[in-house]
Design a protein around this motif. Structure first.
Motif, PDB file in Angstrom:
ATOM      1  N   THR A  20      -5.037   1.381  -0.493  1.00 52.30           N
ATOM      2  CA  THR A  20      -4.194   2.552  -0.709  1.00 52.30           C
ATOM      3  C   THR A  20      -4.824   3.786  -0.065  1.00 52.30           C
ATOM      4  O   THR A  20      -4.130   4.595   0.575  1.00 52.30           O
ATOM      5  CB  THR A  20      -4.000   2.787  -2.212  1.00 52.30           C
ATOM      6  N   ARG A  79      -4.365   3.652   3.676  1.00 52.26           N
ATOM      7  CA  ARG A  79      -3.011   4.055   4.078  1.00 52.26           C
ATOM      8  C   ARG A  79      -2.856   5.571   3.992  1.00 52.26           C
ATOM      9  O   ARG A  79      -2.236   6.190   4.861  1.00 52.26           O
ATOM     10  CB  ARG A  79      -1.968   3.357   3.200  1.00 52.26           C
ATOM     11  N   ASP A 102       0.830  -1.211   0.000  1.00 54.47           N
ATOM     12  CA  ASP A 102       0.000   0.000   0.000  1.00 54.47           C
ATOM     13  C   ASP A 102       0.864   1.261   0.000  1.00 54.47           C
ATOM     14  O   ASP A 102       0.554   2.247  -0.687  1.00 54.47           O
ATOM     15  CB  ASP A 102      -0.964  -0.011   1.187  1.00 54.47           C
ATOM     16  N   SER A 154       2.355   1.701  -3.467  1.00 52.66           N
ATOM     17  CA  SER A 154       1.396   2.187  -4.453  1.00 52.66           C
ATOM     18  C   SER A 154       1.205   3.696  -4.357  1.00 52.66           C
ATOM     19  O   SER A 154       0.984   4.372  -5.362  1.00 52.66           O
ATOM     20  CB  SER A 154       0.053   1.477  -4.274  1.00 52.66           C
ATOM     21  N   LEU A 155       1.289   4.238  -3.155  1.00 55.94           N
ATOM     22  CA  LEU A 155       1.119   5.682  -2.993  1.00 55.94           C
ATOM     23  C   LEU A 155       2.254   6.464  -3.647  1.00 55.94           C
ATOM     24  O   LEU A 155       2.075   7.627  -4.017  1.00 55.94           O
ATOM     25  CB  LEU A 155       1.031   6.038  -1.503  1.00 55.94           C
ATOM     26  N   TRP A 190      -1.150  -6.487  -2.913  1.00 54.20           N
ATOM     27  CA  TRP A 190      -1.613  -5.338  -3.701  1.00 54.20           C
ATOM     28  C   TRP A 190      -0.700  -5.147  -4.893  1.00 54.20           C
ATOM     29  O   TRP A 190       0.509  -5.046  -4.753  1.00 54.20           O
ATOM     30  CB  TRP A 190      -1.626  -4.113  -2.794  1.00 54.20           C
ATOM     31  N   VAL A 214      -1.446  -2.779  -7.577  1.00 51.02           N
ATOM     32  CA  VAL A 214      -1.571  -1.432  -8.136  1.00 51.02           C
ATOM     33  C   VAL A 214      -1.862  -1.448  -9.629  1.00 51.02           C
ATOM     34  O   VAL A 214      -1.516  -0.525 -10.349  1.00 51.02           O
ATOM     35  CB  VAL A 214      -0.279  -0.610  -7.888  1.00 51.02           C
ATOM     36  N   THR A 252      -7.159  -1.136  -4.155  1.00 53.47           N
ATOM     37  CA  THR A 252      -7.262   0.304  -4.310  1.00 53.47           C
ATOM     38  C   THR A 252      -7.749   0.951  -3.018  1.00 53.47           C
ATOM     39  O   THR A 252      -7.236   1.994  -2.584  1.00 53.47           O
ATOM     40  CB  THR A 252      -8.219   0.654  -5.469  1.00 53.47           C
TER      41      THR A 252
END
Length: 337
Positions: free
Chosen positions: A274, A277, A204, A207-208, A327, A329, A271
């Motif tokens: 994310t 988080r 997570d 992905s950010l 995850w 992404v 998603t």
């Protein structure tokens, strides 16, 4: 400055539609990967997982048996292997800009210790992912790769191209990718279709990074220490982030994917992870990268999972949501403003 396919030098624009009609050996090799059973890779197999817009460069002798990536619909997983040393780079590319591929090639060259003035380098290249999507996004990425390889001071031999029409199957009138991901054996260079049970560490957080200012391809692996290193990055929290947690799957697919009809089942929940988080860590430079320090992870030799340095190696590590699958992404395209 040579791109070779089936022993032929390519020096002009090559449409993706001709890849598998003109070059039958490439087609046969690619089909051999597509037609084999998909390998399920577990964390205990010492696999280094590469997420979207990430790269890792490994070599025989590293404490890594394989490197791989998945959740590529329009994205491309590109494997670049030095034919002399076995140094191998794998990147998950999500756009048609050439800089990310140039970064991949530079990372492999740097790992070898080469300079631009040395003899022409020789690479084998494998492309996994991309299909005949409605917007031709995949085609644009593939054609960029073919063009860029012709312009570099290196010799690229395209061994596999599991993309385009070869990687497309029709289901109820909708084109779907046959293959979503794959990996490479670090010692032998064998490329295979794969699914990965573990996308860690901290998928997570990784992905950010895609939505931080100027996010480009990032190398996550330090070969000297054998650790994963996430460099500090910042992001601006969306004011309506909590509302996204309440959105339906259909809404998330419509606004967060380049290929909403063919995403893997976990896409929407990943998603949402994310956004969770983002909400829990609104100031990442204070909570995730305190003191502007990187997050450094070492492998738990028992479980194979990556543990944040300083955490209990006997634990599960990384405080990852135990109810969440990994995850990936996949093609998350929304910009955080």
């Amino acid at each position: 400055m040579v791109l070779l396919i089936d022993g032929h030098s390519i020096s002009s624009t090559l449409p993706v539609s001709q890849l598998h009609t003109k070059y039958q050996l490439l087609k046969a090799n690619s089909l051999s990967v597509l037609n084999r059973p998909v390998k399920l890779v577990e964390a205990s197999e010492k696999c280094l997982y590469v997420g979207q817009r990430e790269v890792a460069v490994v070599a025989p002798g590293d404490n890594v048996n394989m490197v791989g990536s998945e959740d590529a619909t329009t994205c491309h997983v590109v494997i670049l292997r030095d034919v002399h040393t076995g140094v191998t780079g794998l990147a998950h590319l999500d756009n048609e800009e050439p800089n990310d591929f140039l970064r991949l090639e530079k990372e492999v060259r740097d790992r070898n210790g080469y300079t631009k003035d040395q003899d022409i380098l020789e690479y084998s290249v494998s492309i996994l992912g991309g299909y005949e999507d409605e917007n031709s996004t995949s085609e644009e990425i593939t054609e960029m790769l073919l063009a860029v390889m012709q312009g570099l001071k290196a010799r690229f031999t395209l061994q596999l191209a599991c993309t385009g029409s070869l990687n497309t199957v029709m289901k109820e009138g909708v084109p779907w990718p046959r293959l979503y991901g794959g990996g490479v054996d670090v010692s032998t260079g064998e490329v295979f279709a794969a699914k990965f049970s573990y996308h860690g560490p901290d998928p997570d957080i990784r992905s950010l990074r895609l939505h931080s200012p100027g996010a480009s391809l990032s190398n996550i692996y330090d070969p000297h220490s054998g650790k994963i290193v996430l460099q500090p990055f910042n992001y601006q929290v969306m004011s309506d982030a909590p509302l996204w947690l309440q959105k339906t799957d259909a809404f998330i697919l419509k606004y967060c994917s380049t290929s909403p009809l063919v995403e893997p089942p976990e896409f929407c929940e990943h998603t949402r992870a994310t956004f969770r988080r983002m909400i829990s860590d609104p100031k990442p430079m204070e909570t995730l990268f305190h003191g502007n320090k990187s997050r450094v992870y070492l492998r738990n030799e028992i479980t194979g999972k990556w543990i944040l340095e300083g955490e209990d190696l006997a634990g599960t590590g990384n405080k990852e949501n135990s109810k969440m699958k990994s995850w990936g992404v996949n093609d998350f395209k929304m910009s955080f403003k």
